[in-house]
Write an enzyme that holds these catalytic residues in place. Structure first.
Site, PDB file in Angstrom:
ATOM      1  N   ASN A  85       0.883  -1.154   0.000  1.00  0.00           N
ATOM      2  CA  ASN A  85       0.000   0.000   0.000  1.00  0.00           C
ATOM      3  C   ASN A  85       0.922   1.205   0.000  1.00  0.00           C
ATOM      4  O   ASN A  85       1.508   1.558   1.029  1.00  0.00           O
ATOM      5  CB  ASN A  85      -0.897  -0.017   1.239  1.00  0.00           C
ATOM      6  CG  ASN A  85      -1.832   1.174   1.299  1.00  0.00           C
ATOM      7  OD1 ASN A  85      -1.487   2.274   0.881  1.00  0.00           O
ATOM      8  ND2 ASN A  85      -3.017   0.949   1.840  1.00  0.00           N
ATOM      9  N   THR A  86       1.104   1.807  -1.173  1.00  0.00           N
ATOM     10  CA  THR A  86       2.095   2.874  -1.314  1.00  0.00           C
ATOM     11  C   THR A  86       1.712   4.131  -0.543  1.00  0.00           C
ATOM     12  O   THR A  86       2.585   4.864  -0.101  1.00  0.00           O
ATOM     13  CB  THR A  86       2.322   3.238  -2.794  1.00  0.00           C
ATOM     14  OG1 THR A  86       1.077   3.606  -3.381  1.00  0.00           O
ATOM     15  CG2 THR A  86       2.931   2.074  -3.545  1.00  0.00           C
ATOM     16  N   CYS A  87       0.421   4.385  -0.379  1.00  0.00           N
ATOM     17  CA  CYS A  87      -0.004   5.593   0.348  1.00  0.00           C
ATOM     18  C   CYS A  87       0.334   5.512   1.836  1.00  0.00           C
ATOM     19  O   CYS A  87       0.677   6.513   2.453  1.00  0.00           O
ATOM     20  CB  CYS A  87      -1.503   5.820   0.185  1.00  0.00           C
ATOM     21  SG  CYS A  87      -1.987   6.164  -1.514  1.00  0.00           S
ATOM     22  N   LYS A  88       0.215   4.322   2.385  1.00  0.00           N
ATOM     23  CA  LYS A  88       0.451   4.153   3.830  1.00  0.00           C
ATOM     24  C   LYS A  88       1.795   3.508   4.138  1.00  0.00           C
ATOM     25  O   LYS A  88       2.098   3.234   5.292  1.00  0.00           O
ATOM     26  CB  LYS A  88      -0.683   3.340   4.439  1.00  0.00           C
ATOM     27  CG  LYS A  88      -2.012   4.069   4.359  1.00  0.00           C
ATOM     28  CD  LYS A  88      -3.079   3.327   5.096  1.00  0.00           C
ATOM     29  CE  LYS A  88      -4.371   4.132   5.005  1.00  0.00           C
ATOM     30  NZ  LYS A  88      -5.426   3.527   5.798  1.00  0.00           N
TER      31      LYS A  88
END
Length: 142
Positions: free
Chosen positions: A132-135
């Site tokens: 999960n690149t955002c988190k």
């Protein structure tokens, strides 16, 4: 001849791009007012905009948090053993997989935090690692 070359170079590198550059600059300054950028030296501004290009990979390992894993779990030990042996370019590819960028934000690797999470699936051998690149979460099956 020299005058022609000088005029041509001026046209190619200045005059021909003046309008597109002014349009870009106007839009850029609308979102990023110049007064906020003036506090940076050029090299600092470059780092803020581009991120760091050199890394102390040990800090990446030091700053990770584990969810449903312990630092001494076999999967984690194997992961870091393999990671340490990767060439620099492959480590950057991992960073891009994890965060969406092969660079560390301007604050530096010492402030870069990510998590390795056990997705706790019934058949972990049938699941690939995902992120999960955002988190900044790496889902790493056992």
């Amino acid at each position: 001849r020299k005058e022609f070359v000088d005029l041509y170079v001026n046209y190619v590198f200045n005059e021909s791009i003046r309008k597109p550059f002014e349009d870009f600059m106007q839009g850029f300054l609308r979102g990023c007012p110049a007064r906020k950028w003036k506090m940076f030296l050029p090299v600092e501004l470059q780092t803020v905009l581009e991120g760091h290009k050199k890394f102390d990979w040990r800090l990446l390992e030091k700053n990770v948090t584990y969810v449903r894993y312990g630092m001494l779990d076999r999967t984690i030990r194997n992961f870091w053993t393999v990671f340490r042996k990767l060439p620099e370019e492959k480590k950057k590819m991992f960073l891009a997989f994890l965060s969406g960028s092969d660079r560390i934000p301007g604050r530096g690797l010492e402030h870069f935090r990510f998590s390795i999470v056990d997705p706790q699936v019934e058949k972990p051998d049938e699941l690939y690692p995902s992120a999960n690149t955002c988190k900044l979460i790496l889902f790493l099956p056992r």
